[in-house]
Write an enzyme that holds these catalytic residues in place. Structure first.
Site, PDB file in Angstrom:
ATOM      1  N   GLY A  10     -29.794  55.657  61.454  1.00 25.42           N
ATOM      2  CA  GLY A  10     -29.518  55.383  60.039  1.00 25.42           C
ATOM      3  C   GLY A  10     -28.611  56.430  59.443  1.00 25.42           C
ATOM      4  N   GLY A  13     -27.434  57.005  55.753  1.00 27.56           N
ATOM      5  CA  GLY A  13     -28.409  57.130  54.679  1.00 27.56           C
ATOM      6  C   GLY A  13     -28.421  58.503  54.026  1.00 27.56           C
ATOM      7  N   PHE A  14     -29.135  58.592  52.926  1.00 24.86           N
ATOM      8  CA  PHE A  14     -29.199  59.791  52.088  1.00 24.86           C
ATOM      9  C   PHE A  14     -29.759  60.989  52.860  1.00 24.86           C
ATOM     10  CE2 PHE A  14     -31.614  61.688  48.218  1.00 24.86           C
ATOM     11  CZ  PHE A  14     -30.539  62.467  47.846  1.00 24.86           C
ATOM     12  N   LEU A  64     -32.426  48.081  63.615  1.00 25.73           N
ATOM     13  CA  LEU A  64     -33.864  48.195  63.811  1.00 25.73           C
ATOM     14  C   LEU A  64     -34.495  46.893  64.298  1.00 25.73           C
ATOM     15  CD1 LEU A  64     -34.871  50.221  60.616  1.00 25.73           C
ATOM     16  CD2 LEU A  64     -34.585  51.096  62.939  1.00 25.73           C
ATOM     17  N   TYR A 159     -42.870  48.524  50.373  1.00 24.65           N
ATOM     18  CA  TYR A 159     -42.293  49.738  50.956  1.00 24.65           C
ATOM     19  C   TYR A 159     -43.368  50.713  51.410  1.00 24.65           C
ATOM     20  CZ  TYR A 159     -40.102  54.265  51.412  1.00 24.65           C
ATOM     21  OH  TYR A 159     -39.720  55.492  51.899  1.00 24.65           O
ATOM     22  N   LYS A 163     -44.193  52.006  55.427  1.00 24.65           N
ATOM     23  CA  LYS A 163     -44.189  53.372  55.951  1.00 24.65           C
ATOM     24  C   LYS A 163     -45.493  53.697  56.677  1.00 24.65           C
ATOM     25  CE  LYS A 163     -41.110  55.594  55.642  1.00 24.65           C
ATOM     26  NZ  LYS A 163     -39.828  55.621  56.397  1.00 24.65           N
ATOM     27  N   PRO A 188     -42.007  63.054  53.445  1.00 24.37           N
ATOM     28  CA  PRO A 188     -41.530  63.534  52.148  1.00 24.37           C
ATOM     29  C   PRO A 188     -42.117  62.746  50.978  1.00 24.37           C
ATOM     30  CG  PRO A 188     -39.722  62.660  53.521  1.00 24.37           C
ATOM     31  CD  PRO A 188     -41.009  62.258  54.140  1.00 24.37           C
ATOM     32  N   SER A 203     -34.804  56.288  45.924  1.00 24.95           N
ATOM     33  CA  SER A 203     -35.571  57.326  45.233  1.00 24.95           C
ATOM     34  C   SER A 203     -34.779  57.950  44.089  1.00 24.95           C
ATOM     35  CB  SER A 203     -36.006  58.414  46.211  1.00 24.95           C
ATOM     36  OG  SER A 203     -34.890  59.032  46.815  1.00 24.95           O
TER      37      SER A 203
END
Length: 344
Positions: A10, A13-14, A64, A159, A163, A188, A203
């Site tokens: 990924g 991503g951030f 994925l 979500y 996780k 996190p 987020s």
């Protein structure tokens, strides 16, 4: 050890982008995965602009939801930072749109890593796998021994459930089939800090909702906050620290109510003061507004709740340190203004 090869899943991503730069700064050879190799030029341009120096990371196409591409991506790698996981700004109608790729993707990465002789996988989980589904029995201070209950739908979103289910599946795989491979997870809380472009994690909606004039008042919700740069550092430390094998690590700084975030940003960015909510928004109205402001649906389980998780283990075992929640929030806002996402 510098010179070894790390795969970051990924990669666009951030968290992943910051982790790539942290790894490169320590001398690792880094490659990434994305759903399309066509994103490689844009990623490298973004990384180079943020780092202030040329960055060239090769992307391997891997999704994925498919076995294709993972064998090639992990070939020759010493470590994998598995960061890819679906996190949309709006919740899907069908929770399995998030749960299935999160769970199955983690298992694909672990299987490919084991087959390739990878030493350790560091997987990005979340405090969502720790702090949800407890109802009234949630401990005042949560730690890595705690697990969310994804079956309590009143205290979860798709979500948060994804996780928990994905991380549990990863640990079950390790117990059943993972001999010879090491796994560490990073959990996190809400991740803020500087964005590298106008493409960022959901987020960061904490800041865009606060400063974007989207809310008439501050909802009664709060989050622990952690800086994305510190999350990236945690991944590197978890990869390098022998004692991290087989462990989970919460990474978090302080808890802030939405109204406290608003007050902080109003004081730091007075030209946005007209857009930043001042009053308190009753929780019943948040539920009503979520019908026309879909990102608000993510915070419905947060209404009137204070979830607090300790990162003492990460500090003790990894030697991890954290920027303040204030610094992470301000850095997010400054970068969003820089990239034109927020305008006064």
């Amino acid at each position: 050890m510098a010179g070894e090869t790390v795969l970051v899943t990924g990669a666009t991503g951030f968290i992943a982008a910051h982790t790539i730069l942290a790894l490169l700064d320590k001398g690792y050879a880094v490659r990434g995965t994305a759903r399309s190799k066509g994103r490689e030029p844009g990623l490298n341009q973004t990384l180079s602009a943020y780092a202030g120096k040329p960055v060239a990371v090769e992307l391997f196409e891997a999704d994925l939801s498919s076995d294709a591409g993972w064998e090639a991506a992990v070939a020759g790698c010493d470590y994998v930072c598995h960061i890819a996981s679906p996190i949309p700004p709006n919740l899907p109608r069908d929770p399995n749109e998030l749960i299935v790729p999160a769970r199955d993707g983690a298992l694909r990465v672990l299987r490919a890593a084991k087959a390739a002789g990878v030493r350790r996988v560091v997987m990005t989980s979340s405090a969502a796998a720790i702090a949800y589904g407890w109802g009234d029995k949630r401990p005042e201070v949560l730690d890595e021994t705690h697990w969310s209950n994804p079956d309590n739908l009143k205290d979860n979103t798709a979500y948060t459930r994804s996780k928990t289910i994905a991380e549990k599946a990863a640990w079950e795989y390790m117990s059943d089939e993972g001999a010879g491979l090491e796994l560490t997870t990073i959990n996190p809380v809400a991740v803020l800090g500087p964005v590298m472009s106008g493409d960022f994690s959901a987020s960061v909606e904490i800041v865009t909702q606060t400063m974007g004039g989207k809310l008439p008042a501050a909802p009664r919700v709060g989050f622990q906050i952690v800086d994305v740069r510190d999350v990236a550092d945690a991944h590197v430390l978890a990869m390098e620290t022998p004692e991290a094998a087989g462990e989970r690590f919460i990474v978090a700084d302080e808890f802030m109510w939405f109204s406290e975030v608003a007050d902080l940003l109003r004081g730091k960015f007075p030209n946005f003061s007209k857009k930043i909510p001042k009053g308190k928004l009753p929780s019943v109205l948040v539920r009503v507004l979520s019908a026309v402001n879909p990102p608000l649906k993510q915070i419905i389980p947060e209404l009137d709740k204070r979830r607090y998780a300790t990162s003492e283990k990460a500090k003790r075992v990894l030697g991890w340190t954290a920027r303040s929640a204030d610094e992470a929030t301000i850095a997010a806002a400054e970068s969003l203004i820089k990239h034109g996402v927020l305008k006064a």
